[in-house]
Write a protein that holds these residues in place. Structure first.
Motif, short mmCIF file in Angstrom:
data_model
loop_
_atom_site.label_atom_id
_atom_site.label_comp_id
_atom_site.label_asym_id
_atom_site.label_seq_id
_atom_site.Cartn_x
_atom_site.Cartn_y
_atom_site.Cartn_z
N GLU A 108 0.83 -1.21 0.00
CA GLU A 108 0.00 0.00 0.00
C GLU A 108 0.86 1.26 0.00
O GLU A 108 0.45 2.29 -0.55
CB GLU A 108 -0.93 -0.01 1.21
N GLN A 132 1.94 -6.78 -6.19
CA GLN A 132 0.51 -6.52 -6.18
C GLN A 132 -0.26 -7.58 -5.42
O GLN A 132 -1.32 -7.32 -4.86
CB GLN A 132 -0.02 -6.43 -7.62
N LEU A 135 -1.42 -6.81 -1.80
CA LEU A 135 -2.53 -5.90 -1.47
C LEU A 135 -3.66 -6.71 -0.85
O LEU A 135 -4.10 -7.71 -1.42
CB LEU A 135 -3.01 -5.19 -2.73
N VAL A 139 -8.26 -3.49 0.79
CA VAL A 139 -7.35 -2.40 0.46
C VAL A 139 -8.10 -1.07 0.30
O VAL A 139 -7.55 -0.01 0.60
CB VAL A 139 -6.54 -2.72 -0.81
N VAL A 211 -8.06 0.51 -6.93
CA VAL A 211 -8.01 0.72 -5.47
C VAL A 211 -8.51 2.10 -5.09
O VAL A 211 -9.11 2.27 -4.03
CB VAL A 211 -6.59 0.45 -4.91
#
Length: 217
Positions: A108, A132, A135, A139, A211
């Motif tokens: 993050e 990735q 995550l 998230v 996200v």
């Protein structure tokens, strides 16, 4: 990717940590540079308007030969803080135990870096692509809380996403350079076969847009 960062968890004041590292550079590294290379040097805190960030404290380390004009080399040292929602994780290196941020908080932090850095660092694009999978499922609300803590305006997020899209070609070439310089060749070859910087940037832009949409709820 070969990283030049040292990642560990510390809850204290960022300026105090900068001064601690400053003392280490002056007492340990500068004498070693002088002994091994014959270079004099300085280590000074960054001053000026750009030095007032609560999230980054910077040091400029310089080495030079007094008898050789144009020999000065400057290395910026940034001490940064990431917002952590998880407890620190204990990891070992060389028999020493360190507290580090969780994989979720680290992943993050790459999202936030891409949305918030004054200047986009192409290495963050590659890092987010590589990690990735760290995550977390939640998230969206986690990112919303972190951006709120950092007082990041939605307008600024939207402008950064638009800029990343507009300059995707430039960033793709930058990522290709990072792959060439900082990734082991077997992994670099696989990344190039999978589309290289262009494919990585497209994937990461999709992640960022997803996200951010989830953070908006």
């Amino acid at each position: 990717r070969t990283s030049l960062d040292i990642d560990y968890h510390w809850d204290g004041d960022l300026e105090t940590k900068r001064d601690e590292i400053l003392g280490l550079l002056r007492k340990k590294l500068l004498p070693e540079v002088k002994r091994r290379m014959g270079y004099d040097g300085t280590a000074e805190p960054l001053v000026g308007p750009d030095a007032d960030s609560p999230l980054v404290k910077a040091i400029t380390f310089a080495a030079f030969r007094r008898d050789l004009p144009g020999s000065r080399i400057e290395l910026p040292v940034d001490i940064t803080r990431i917002v952590c929602l998880d407890p620190p994780v204990a990891r070992t290196a060389g028999g020493t135990v360190y507290l580090t941020a969780s994989d979720a908080d680290m992943a993050e932090s790459k999202v936030i870096a891409l949305l918030q850095r004054v200047f986009v660092q192409d290495r963050d694009l590659l890092d987010l692509f590589l990690f990735q999978g760290a995550l977390p499922p939640d998230v969206g609300p986690r990112l919303k809380e972190k951006l709120s803590t950092l007082s990041v305006a939605q307008r600024d997020v939207d402008e950064r996403l638009a800029s990343l899209r507009q300059n995707a070609g430039v960033h793709a070439r930058g990522v290709d350079g990072i792959i060439r310089q900082q990734v082991d060749e077997p992994a670099a070859a696989n990344l190039r076969k999978a589309g290289g910087g262009k494919a990585i940037c497209e994937t990461v832009l999709g992640i960022l847009e997803d996200v951010v949409a989830r953070a908006r709820g």
